[in-house]
Scaffold this active site. Structure first.
Site, PDB file in Angstrom:
ATOM      1  N   LYS A  73       0.824  -1.208   0.000  1.00 45.12           N
ATOM      2  CA  LYS A  73       0.000   0.000   0.000  1.00 45.12           C
ATOM      3  C   LYS A  73       0.872   1.277   0.000  1.00 45.12           C
ATOM      4  CE  LYS A  73      -4.203  -1.831   0.154  1.00 45.12           C
ATOM      5  NZ  LYS A  73      -4.189  -3.298   0.081  1.00 45.12           N
TER       6      LYS A  73
HETATM    7  C1  LIG Z   1      -5.530  -4.131   0.776  1.00 46.59           C
HETATM    8  C2  LIG Z   1      -6.997  -3.992   0.881  1.00 46.59           C
HETATM    9  C3  LIG Z   1      -7.736  -4.477   1.962  1.00 46.59           C
HETATM   10  C4  LIG Z   1      -7.148  -5.344   3.027  1.00 46.59           C
HETATM   11  O1  LIG Z   1      -6.016  -4.885   3.614  1.00 46.59           O
HETATM   12  P1  LIG Z   1      -4.954  -5.912   4.284  1.00 46.59           P
HETATM   13  O2  LIG Z   1      -4.134  -4.972   5.099  1.00 46.59           O
HETATM   14  O3  LIG Z   1      -4.179  -6.558   3.196  1.00 46.59           O
HETATM   15  O4  LIG Z   1      -5.733  -6.864   5.109  1.00 46.59           O
HETATM   16  C5  LIG Z   1      -9.092  -4.214   2.015  1.00 46.59           C
HETATM   17  N1  LIG Z   1      -9.713  -3.538   1.037  1.00 46.59           N
HETATM   18  C6  LIG Z   1      -9.048  -3.077  -0.032  1.00 46.59           C
HETATM   19  C7  LIG Z   1      -9.788  -2.311  -1.071  1.00 46.59           C
HETATM   20  C8  LIG Z   1      -7.675  -3.311  -0.162  1.00 46.59           C
HETATM   21  O5  LIG Z   1      -7.034  -2.892  -1.261  1.00 46.59           O
END
Ligand SMILES: *Cc1c(COP(=O)(O)O)cnc(C)c1O
Length: 399
Positions: A186
């Protein structure tokens, strides 16, 4: 897009500060930790940055969604409206709450279409969970108005859109709560991590307790805390929070770089009239992690996507065939109704997902390509990339 591209001494030193004290736990150990509170510091920064009254840092974005659903009182049999274009975690968190994900169409913002929400509303609908996908917002003001009119909770999945805003207001602050992910890929990463923001004190207090076995975190004696609710363990470690603290300080730099890179590529692509771009409700608030565009039809989109890959333009996604991000390819969800053993109990109002039909979303996603915007591109790499893209698109124009 990913913050891991710019790891440096700041992240290393922040982690070392934690290791030097030996206190990896985010609560307590007041003496031993020598004033180092990484999770708490991150929370204060996240609240400041988004303008939210409260922020909670937790172990993942999925955890953030689960915590928020619990804190908002959403559970057994409640229906939650979600988009079919997201990461599956959005859907999993609703199912794991014992609630029922109900899919609704997206529009050319690539996010939930506010005009279609009414058509999936039932007496059991409790919440709308829009996802600000690929770095930019949904038509969140209209979605908020709909929720207010219908008395529904609004929870924003802003996991992919830290730094994005709509008319100057940060994503995640439009409804009851907003969720972020700080996982490894992210915009800002803790390695693994997630965040919940809210302006509602009672939601925050429930979220804070739920993420740590219901402990109310009042007083210093961990054995004598109050417990208004039961919870779970969605805590983050100080090591992960330490990485995040250093990363969050780089957010402005990240946004500026991404916007600059995206603008250069987008401008070069406007000469091709068959290409149209994702609708951005507020272009200035775009965090610019991706450039998403449409081709006139599915076969052209597929062909351009293949040609871009062949030309070495990496980081392009054709979501229609992607089994992480679009309902059409989520076989594990679509098999649910066929009697597979499930980790969670499905309610009788659970739709048969193998039959879910979203013609408008299909007609948009089948024409969509998204191009990841990287931070680490040099000027030269960026201009070479633009040349390759132009070459690919020129070939298609002459077909
Ligand atoms: C990455 C993501 C998640 C989940 O996040 P994690 O930290 O990987 O559990 C949820 N929703 C969206 C849209 C994402 O891109």
């Amino acid at each position: 897009m990913p913050g891991f591209e710019i790891f440096g001494d700041e992240e290393r030193n922040s982690v070392l500060e934690v290791l030097e004290t030996g206190v990896l736990f985010r609560y307590g150990f007041d003496q031993a930790r020598k004033g180092r509170w990484k999770a708490k510091t991150f929370e204060a920064e996240l609240a400041k940055r988004t303008g939210a009254d409260y922020a909670l840092l937790c172990s993942s974005g999925t955890a953030a969604l689960s915590i928020t659903l619990a804190a908002c009182g959403i559970g057994a049999g409640d229906e939650v409206i979600v988009p079919p274009f997201t990461f599956i975690a959005t859907v999993e968190s609703v199912l794991n709450a014992g609630a029922v994900p109900v899919f609704s169409e997206i529009d050319e913002t690539l996010c939930l279409d506010p005009d279609k929400l009414e058509s999936v509303l039932t007496p059991r609908t409790k919440a709308v969970l829009p996802v600000h996908i690929c770095g930019a917002t949904a038509r969140i003001d209209e979605i908020r108005d709909f929720c207010e009119k219908k008395g529904l909770m609004l929870i924003e999945d802003a996991c992919q859109s830290l730094g994005a805003s709509f008319k100057g207001k940060a994503v995640g602050t439009f409804g009851h709560a907003g969720c972020f992910s700080f996982d490894a890929v992210k915009t800002v990463t803790c390695g693994e991590g997630g965040g919940v923001i809210t302006n509602d004190e009672s939601i925050y207090l429930k979220a804070d307790a739920y993420a740590d076995h219901g402990h109310d975190h009042k007083g210093n004696d961990r054995g004598l805390e109050g417990h208004a609710i039961l919870g779970a363990n969605f805590r983050i470690s100080e090591l992960n929070a330490a990485v995040g603290c250093a990363q969050l300080k780089k957010l402005d730099f990240i946004l500026e770089k991404q916007r600059k890179h995206k603008k250069a590529i987008r401008e070069a692509m406007t000469q091709f009239s068959e290409i149209t771009f994702r609708r951005l409700p507020d272009a200035e608030g775009d965090s610019a992690t991706f450039l998403s565009f449409f081709l006139p039809d599915e076969s052209k989109a597929r062909a351009v996507s293949e040609a871009l890959a062949k030309a070495g333009v990496d980081g392009c996604f054709y979501w229609y065939d992607n089994n992480w991000h679009y309902l059409r390819q989520w076989d594990h969800l679509r098999r649910f109704q066929a009697g597979a053993k499930l980790p969670v109990q499905l309610f009788d109002n659970c739709p048969d997902y193998s039959r879910t039909n979203l013609p408008k979303s299909d007609s948009i996603i089948c024409r969509t390509i998204s191009m990841q915007i990287k931070l680490s591109w040099t000027e030269q790499q960026l201009s070479q990339r633009i040349e390759k893209i132009e070459k690919v698109l020129r070939n298609f124009r002459h077909e």
